[in-house]
Scaffold this motif. Sequence first.
Motif, PDB file in Angstrom:
ATOM      1  N   LYS A 287       0.830  -1.214   0.000  1.00 55.45           N
ATOM      2  CA  LYS A 287       0.000   0.000   0.000  1.00 55.45           C
ATOM      3  C   LYS A 287       0.858   1.256   0.000  1.00 55.45           C
ATOM      4  N   SER A 288       1.996   1.209   0.658  1.00 52.99           N
ATOM      5  CA  SER A 288       2.893   2.356   0.664  1.00 52.99           C
ATOM      6  C   SER A 288       3.310   2.725  -0.754  1.00 52.99           C
ATOM      7  N   ARG A 289       3.710   1.731  -1.544  1.00 56.99           N
ATOM      8  CA  ARG A 289       4.086   1.984  -2.939  1.00 56.99           C
ATOM      9  C   ARG A 289       2.918   2.562  -3.731  1.00 56.99           C
ATOM     10  N   LEU A 290       1.741   2.011  -3.479  1.00 59.25           N
ATOM     11  CA  LEU A 290       0.549   2.446  -4.202  1.00 59.25           C
ATOM     12  C   LEU A 290       0.234   3.913  -3.915  1.00 59.25           C
ATOM     13  N   TYR A 291       0.228   4.293  -2.640  1.00 56.39           N
ATOM     14  CA  TYR A 291      -0.085   5.677  -2.284  1.00 56.39           C
ATOM     15  C   TYR A 291       1.006   6.630  -2.782  1.00 56.39           C
ATOM     16  N   ALA A 292       2.257   6.189  -2.747  1.00 60.90           N
ATOM     17  CA  ALA A 292       3.339   7.037  -3.263  1.00 60.90           C
ATOM     18  C   ALA A 292       3.164   7.276  -4.758  1.00 60.90           C
ATOM     19  N   ARG A 293       2.854   6.217  -5.506  1.00 68.43           N
ATOM     20  CA  ARG A 293       2.671   6.363  -6.954  1.00 68.43           C
ATOM     21  C   ARG A 293       1.498   7.286  -7.278  1.00 68.43           C
ATOM     22  N   HIS A 294       0.495   7.295  -6.423  1.00 68.90           N
ATOM     23  CA  HIS A 294      -0.668   8.168  -6.632  1.00 68.90           C
ATOM     24  C   HIS A 294      -0.377   9.610  -6.219  1.00 68.90           C
ATOM     25  N   GLY A 295       0.745   9.840  -5.546  1.00 68.50           N
ATOM     26  CA  GLY A 295       1.116  11.189  -5.156  1.00 68.50           C
ATOM     27  C   GLY A 295       0.492  11.674  -3.867  1.00 68.50           C
ATOM     28  N   VAL A 296       0.039  10.743  -3.010  1.00 72.96           N
ATOM     29  CA  VAL A 296      -0.469  11.138  -1.692  1.00 72.96           C
ATOM     30  C   VAL A 296       0.686  11.772  -0.921  1.00 72.96           C
ATOM     31  N   GLU A 297       0.466  12.956  -0.383  1.00 78.56           N
ATOM     32  CA  GLU A 297       1.574  13.689   0.242  1.00 78.56           C
ATOM     33  C   GLU A 297       1.777  13.371   1.720  1.00 78.56           C
ATOM     34  N   ASP A 298       0.798  12.727   2.338  1.00 81.32           N
ATOM     35  CA  ASP A 298       0.885  12.457   3.777  1.00 81.32           C
ATOM     36  C   ASP A 298       0.229  11.104   4.049  1.00 81.32           C
ATOM     37  N   TYR A 299       1.047  10.088   4.317  1.00 83.51           N
ATOM     38  CA  TYR A 299       0.563   8.729   4.557  1.00 83.51           C
ATOM     39  C   TYR A 299       1.047   8.269   5.923  1.00 83.51           C
TER      40      TYR A 299
END
Length: 199
Positions: A127-139
């Motif tokens: 999920k970390s990779r997924l959110y990073a690829r989507h450009g989520v700025e705060d996970y």
Amino acid sequence: MAATTAIDLLAPVHRLSVEQYLRMASAGLYDDGARVELIDGVVLEMSAAEWPHRLAVMWLTRTLVRQLDDAHILSSQQGVELPALLSMPEPDLAVLSMEEVAARSSGRPPLVIEVSATSLRFDRITKSRLYARHGVEDYWIVNVHEKVVEVHREPAGDTWGARTVHGAGEVLRPLLLPDASVELDPLFAFMAGGAPSPS
């Protein structure tokens, strides 16, 4: 390019689009009450939430809802559509733009939180990779067993430029929601079965 999953090592996989996934759900192809999510085109069963996990979600929901302005809304355990990534994850919490929700779009949530116990490795890697690829700025990952919050910022491709770990006595402030804050001591106390602090 979709991330490699364990099943890729066994056989070629037919990956679903978000639209196909939603059509299948509407047709009742998933068991009633089944907790599933679409990750890299693959439908995955979500692990059952333990009691401390559920308590953390409750406390964070109560805390964040009180602090959001009229331009944002809190989504709890609802799908976030990422069509370009063949994914529709269901984070424990996501702050969404009211404007984008009105347009029936998840957009790019300013804050995504996963509460992790049995799912910690999955949330840290897949999920970390997924959110990073989507450009989520705060996970954020709330690590239930270690009683810390892992904060990921500065997405770059499928990784993060900054990762910090926060524990007892600290207060976290969402990067894009400067008027909001989360005190970790009462969060961890509530996860352990204590009463919420009055506020």
